[in-house]
Write a protein that holds these residues in place. Structure first.
Motif, PDB file in Angstrom:
ATOM      1  N   ALA A 195       0.809  -1.237   0.054  1.00  0.00           N
ATOM      2  CA  ALA A 195      -0.024   0.124  -0.096  1.00  0.00           C
ATOM      3  C   ALA A 195       0.809   1.215  -0.175  1.00  0.00           C
ATOM      4  CB  ALA A 195      -0.790   0.056   1.237  1.00  0.00           C
ATOM      5  N   TYR A 196       1.863   1.306   0.869  1.00  0.00           N
ATOM      6  CA  TYR A 196       2.892   2.429   0.934  1.00  0.00           C
ATOM      7  C   TYR A 196       3.467   2.510  -0.623  1.00  0.00           C
ATOM      8  CZ  TYR A 196       2.612   3.230   5.912  1.00  0.00           C
ATOM      9  OH  TYR A 196       2.329   3.394   7.185  1.00  0.00           O
ATOM     10  N   LEU A 197       4.107   1.543  -1.144  1.00  0.00           N
ATOM     11  CA  LEU A 197       4.465   1.572  -2.669  1.00  0.00           C
ATOM     12  C   LEU A 197       3.518   2.298  -3.432  1.00  0.00           C
ATOM     13  CD1 LEU A 197       6.734  -1.449  -2.614  1.00  0.00           C
ATOM     14  CD2 LEU A 197       7.514   0.738  -2.539  1.00  0.00           C
ATOM     15  N   LYS A 198       2.460   1.510  -3.381  1.00  0.00           N
ATOM     16  CA  LYS A 198       1.384   2.306  -4.404  1.00  0.00           C
ATOM     17  C   LYS A 198       1.189   3.917  -4.143  1.00  0.00           C
ATOM     18  CE  LYS A 198      -3.402   1.235  -5.841  1.00  0.00           C
ATOM     19  NZ  LYS A 198      -4.758   0.222  -5.563  1.00  0.00           N
ATOM     20  N   ARG A 199       1.195   4.037  -2.839  1.00  0.00           N
ATOM     21  CA  ARG A 199       0.888   5.457  -2.574  1.00  0.00           C
ATOM     22  C   ARG A 199       1.986   6.190  -3.313  1.00  0.00           C
ATOM     23  NH1 ARG A 199      -1.506   6.142   3.504  1.00  0.00           N
ATOM     24  NH2 ARG A 199      -2.328   8.301   2.566  1.00  0.00           N
ATOM     25  N   LEU A 200       3.197   5.836  -2.898  1.00  0.00           N
ATOM     26  CA  LEU A 200       4.290   6.508  -3.350  1.00  0.00           C
ATOM     27  C   LEU A 200       4.529   6.625  -4.765  1.00  0.00           C
ATOM     28  CD1 LEU A 200       6.704   5.155  -0.721  1.00  0.00           C
ATOM     29  CD2 LEU A 200       6.067   7.527  -1.037  1.00  0.00           C
ATOM     30  N   LYS A 201       4.087   5.764  -5.607  1.00  0.00           N
ATOM     31  CA  LYS A 201       4.187   5.604  -7.048  1.00  0.00           C
ATOM     32  C   LYS A 201       3.373   6.777  -7.622  1.00  0.00           C
ATOM     33  CE  LYS A 201       6.537   2.093  -8.308  1.00  0.00           C
ATOM     34  NZ  LYS A 201       8.026   2.567  -8.938  1.00  0.00           N
ATOM     35  N   ARG A 202       1.994   6.925  -6.885  1.00  0.00           N
ATOM     36  CA  ARG A 202       1.180   7.924  -7.178  1.00  0.00           C
ATOM     37  C   ARG A 202       1.687   9.279  -6.952  1.00  0.00           C
ATOM     38  NH1 ARG A 202      -3.284   6.914  -4.165  1.00  0.00           N
ATOM     39  NH2 ARG A 202      -3.443   4.622  -4.785  1.00  0.00           N
ATOM     40  N   ILE A 203       2.278   9.396  -5.909  1.00  0.00           N
ATOM     41  CA  ILE A 203       3.002  10.642  -5.582  1.00  0.00           C
ATOM     42  C   ILE A 203       4.023  10.924  -6.627  1.00  0.00           C
ATOM     43  CG2 ILE A 203       4.378  11.590  -3.821  1.00  0.00           C
ATOM     44  CD1 ILE A 203       2.887  10.167  -1.668  1.00  0.00           C
ATOM     45  N   GLU A 204       4.592   9.951  -6.971  1.00  0.00           N
ATOM     46  CA  GLU A 204       5.872  10.175  -7.935  1.00  0.00           C
ATOM     47  C   GLU A 204       5.121  10.508  -9.019  1.00  0.00           C
ATOM     48  OE1 GLU A 204       9.227   7.431 -10.045  1.00  0.00           O
ATOM     49  OE2 GLU A 204       7.737   6.310  -8.668  1.00  0.00           O
ATOM     50  N   GLY A 205       4.125  10.285  -9.624  1.00  0.00           N
ATOM     51  CA  GLY A 205       3.351  10.449 -10.986  1.00  0.00           C
ATOM     52  C   GLY A 205       2.676  12.066 -10.730  1.00  0.00           C
ATOM     53  N   GLN A 206       2.344  12.583  -9.338  1.00  0.00           N
ATOM     54  CA  GLN A 206       2.190  13.745  -9.169  1.00  0.00           C
ATOM     55  C   GLN A 206       3.277  14.651  -9.533  1.00  0.00           C
ATOM     56  OE1 GLN A 206       0.111  13.086  -5.199  1.00  0.00           O
ATOM     57  NE2 GLN A 206      -1.365  14.586  -5.855  1.00  0.00           N
ATOM     58  N   VAL A 207       4.213  14.433  -8.936  1.00  0.00           N
ATOM     59  CA  VAL A 207       5.343  15.298  -9.054  1.00  0.00           C
ATOM     60  C   VAL A 207       5.938  15.289 -10.580  1.00  0.00           C
ATOM     61  CG1 VAL A 207       7.830  15.406  -8.201  1.00  0.00           C
ATOM     62  CG2 VAL A 207       6.305  14.785  -6.668  1.00  0.00           C
ATOM     63  N   ARG A 208       5.801  14.182 -11.174  1.00  0.00           N
ATOM     64  CA  ARG A 208       6.073  14.440 -12.512  1.00  0.00           C
ATOM     65  C   ARG A 208       5.288  15.281 -13.587  1.00  0.00           C
ATOM     66  NH1 ARG A 208       7.158   8.602 -12.303  1.00  0.00           N
ATOM     67  NH2 ARG A 208       4.972   8.463 -13.246  1.00  0.00           N
ATOM     68  N   GLY A 209       3.991  15.248 -12.919  1.00  0.00           N
ATOM     69  CA  GLY A 209       2.929  16.015 -13.596  1.00  0.00           C
ATOM     70  C   GLY A 209       3.116  17.491 -13.203  1.00  0.00           C
TER      71      GLY A 209
END
Length: 105
Positions: free
Chosen positions: A18-32
């Motif tokens: 779950a943490y990894l999934k959330r962090l991947k989502r955050i990573e996508g936000q930062v790329r955006g």
């Protein structure tokens, strides 16, 4: 006391996916956000996205603090030797306090 040598399973282990999934989502936000800057988008829109990414990271941080207290601090309290138990608890509480301090800066 080096945190990497105190346990082999960390408190967040059961929620790692779950943490990894959330962090991947955050990573996508930062790329955006980076893309928004590259495309010269409106500064307030960018700041709104930065705030959202910060909030998401904050939620991950709070979860990890909770996991640390529930696993590492409680685990230190299970030490049978009273003197060693007190030292371990103090060390784990100090780690948590310092981590919270870094989050608040």
């Amino acid at each position: 006391m080096d945190s990497s040598t105190t346990t082999t399973t960390h408190g967040y282990h059961s929620n790692k996916d779950a943490y990894l999934k959330r962090l991947k989502r955050i990573e996508g936000q930062v790329r955006g956000i980076s893309r928004m800057v590259d495309e010269d988008q409106y500064c307030i829109d960018i700041l709104t996205q930065v705030a959202a990414a910060n909030k998401a990271l904050h939620a991950v941080s709070l979860g990890l603090v909770e996991e640390h207290i529930g696993h590492c601090v409680v685990g230190a309290a299970s030490e049978p030797d009273p003197e060693l138990r007190a030292q371990n608890i103090d060390a784990k509480v100090k780690e948590a306090t310092e981590a919270i301090g870094r989050l608040l800066r």
